[in-house]
Design a protein around this motif. Structure first.
Motif, PDB file in Angstrom:
ATOM      1  N   ALA A  63       0.335  -5.700  -0.584  1.00  0.00           N
ATOM      2  CA  ALA A  63       1.731  -4.900  -0.311  1.00  0.00           C
ATOM      3  C   ALA A  63       1.816  -3.477   0.274  1.00  0.00           C
ATOM      4  N   GLY A  64       3.305  -2.980   0.976  1.00  0.00           N
ATOM      5  CA  GLY A  64       2.478  -1.860   1.392  1.00  0.00           C
ATOM      6  C   GLY A  64       1.056  -1.586   3.081  1.00  0.00           C
ATOM      7  N   ALA A  65       0.828  -0.564   3.255  1.00  0.00           N
ATOM      8  CA  ALA A  65      -0.234  -0.351   3.996  1.00  0.00           C
ATOM      9  C   ALA A  65      -1.056  -0.760   3.514  1.00  0.00           C
ATOM     10  N   GLN A  66      -1.845  -1.719   4.801  1.00  0.00           N
ATOM     11  CA  GLN A  66      -2.886  -1.959   4.193  1.00  0.00           C
ATOM     12  C   GLN A  66      -4.032  -2.109   5.490  1.00  0.00           C
ATOM     13  N   SER A  67      -5.696  -2.183   5.193  1.00  0.00           N
ATOM     14  CA  SER A  67      -6.560  -1.887   6.229  1.00  0.00           C
ATOM     15  C   SER A  67      -7.443  -3.098   5.300  1.00  0.00           C
ATOM     16  N   VAL A  68      -7.820  -4.303   6.441  1.00  0.00           N
ATOM     17  CA  VAL A  68      -7.795  -5.674   6.115  1.00  0.00           C
ATOM     18  C   VAL A  68      -9.713  -5.416   6.509  1.00  0.00           C
TER      19      VAL A  68
ATOM     20  N   GLU B  79     -10.986  -4.714  10.034  1.00  0.00           N
ATOM     21  CA  GLU B  79     -10.274  -4.944  11.491  1.00  0.00           C
ATOM     22  C   GLU B  79      -9.666  -4.670  11.557  1.00  0.00           C
ATOM     23  N   PHE B  80      -7.952  -4.786  10.955  1.00  0.00           N
ATOM     24  CA  PHE B  80      -6.888  -4.782  11.318  1.00  0.00           C
ATOM     25  C   PHE B  80      -6.304  -3.476  10.765  1.00  0.00           C
ATOM     26  N   HIS B  81      -4.532  -3.329  11.449  1.00  0.00           N
ATOM     27  CA  HIS B  81      -4.353  -2.556   9.945  1.00  0.00           C
ATOM     28  C   HIS B  81      -2.443  -3.094  10.190  1.00  0.00           C
ATOM     29  N   ILE B  82      -2.310  -3.001   8.535  1.00  0.00           N
ATOM     30  CA  ILE B  82      -0.831  -3.519   8.761  1.00  0.00           C
ATOM     31  C   ILE B  82       0.097  -2.405   8.063  1.00  0.00           C
ATOM     32  N   GLU B  83       1.080  -2.098   8.662  1.00  0.00           N
ATOM     33  CA  GLU B  83       2.228  -1.395   7.873  1.00  0.00           C
ATOM     34  C   GLU B  83       3.111  -1.985   7.624  1.00  0.00           C
TER      35      GLU B  83
ATOM     36  N   LEU C  54      12.661 -10.685  -2.152  1.00  0.00           N
ATOM     37  CA  LEU C  54      12.494  -8.721  -2.158  1.00  0.00           C
ATOM     38  C   LEU C  54      12.061  -9.615  -0.687  1.00  0.00           C
ATOM     39  N   PRO C  55      12.787  -8.572   0.163  1.00  0.00           N
ATOM     40  CA  PRO C  55      12.188  -8.684   1.640  1.00  0.00           C
ATOM     41  C   PRO C  55      10.953  -7.721   2.264  1.00  0.00           C
ATOM     42  N   VAL C  56      10.460  -8.094   2.820  1.00  0.00           N
ATOM     43  CA  VAL C  56       9.425  -7.744   3.480  1.00  0.00           C
ATOM     44  C   VAL C  56       9.550  -7.006   4.632  1.00  0.00           C
ATOM     45  N   VAL C  57       9.115  -6.137   5.519  1.00  0.00           N
ATOM     46  CA  VAL C  57      10.204  -5.301   6.552  1.00  0.00           C
ATOM     47  C   VAL C  57       8.048  -4.537   7.387  1.00  0.00           C
ATOM     48  N   ILE C  58       8.653  -5.384   8.451  1.00  0.00           N
ATOM     49  CA  ILE C  58       6.615  -5.345   8.899  1.00  0.00           C
ATOM     50  C   ILE C  58       7.077  -4.152   9.730  1.00  0.00           C
ATOM     51  N   TYR C  59       6.450  -3.383  10.314  1.00  0.00           N
ATOM     52  CA  TYR C  59       6.145  -2.058  11.082  1.00  0.00           C
ATOM     53  C   TYR C  59       5.662  -2.082  11.903  1.00  0.00           C
ATOM     54  N   ALA C  60       4.421  -2.653  11.247  1.00  0.00           N
ATOM     55  CA  ALA C  60       3.320  -2.189  12.599  1.00  0.00           C
ATOM     56  C   ALA C  60       1.990  -3.133  12.389  1.00  0.00           C
TER      57      ALA C  60
END
Length: 67
Positions: free
Chosen positions: A30-35, A3-7, A56-62
């Motif tokens: 963690a990391g790039a995920q397709s959900v 349904e969605f993808h997280i980078e 630990l920081p999280v950096v969201i790209y998209a």
């Protein structure tokens, strides 16, 4: 089909809110995920990411979803 993808870099918890306003915990990732959505969710109106480890920081790209 996902349904969605997280980078992103780092670990995070995913929460998805459907058009009825019901928020569901999807899981820790963690990391790039397709959900893929859970069976009880019809659609996603909003996605919320939460950093569960403040050391630990999280950096969201998209965050991209299909329509």
């Amino acid at each position: 089909q996902e349904e969605f993808h997280i980078e992103a870099d780092g670990g995070f918890e995913i929460y998805a809110v459907d058009s009825r306003g019901m928020e569901n915990f999807i899981g820790r990732k963690a990391g790039a995920q397709s959900v893929d959505l859970q069976q009880n969710m019809m659609d996603v109106a909003r996605v919320r990411l939460r950093n569960y480890n403040s050391n630990l920081p999280v950096v969201i790209y998209a965050i991209a979803g299909r329509q």
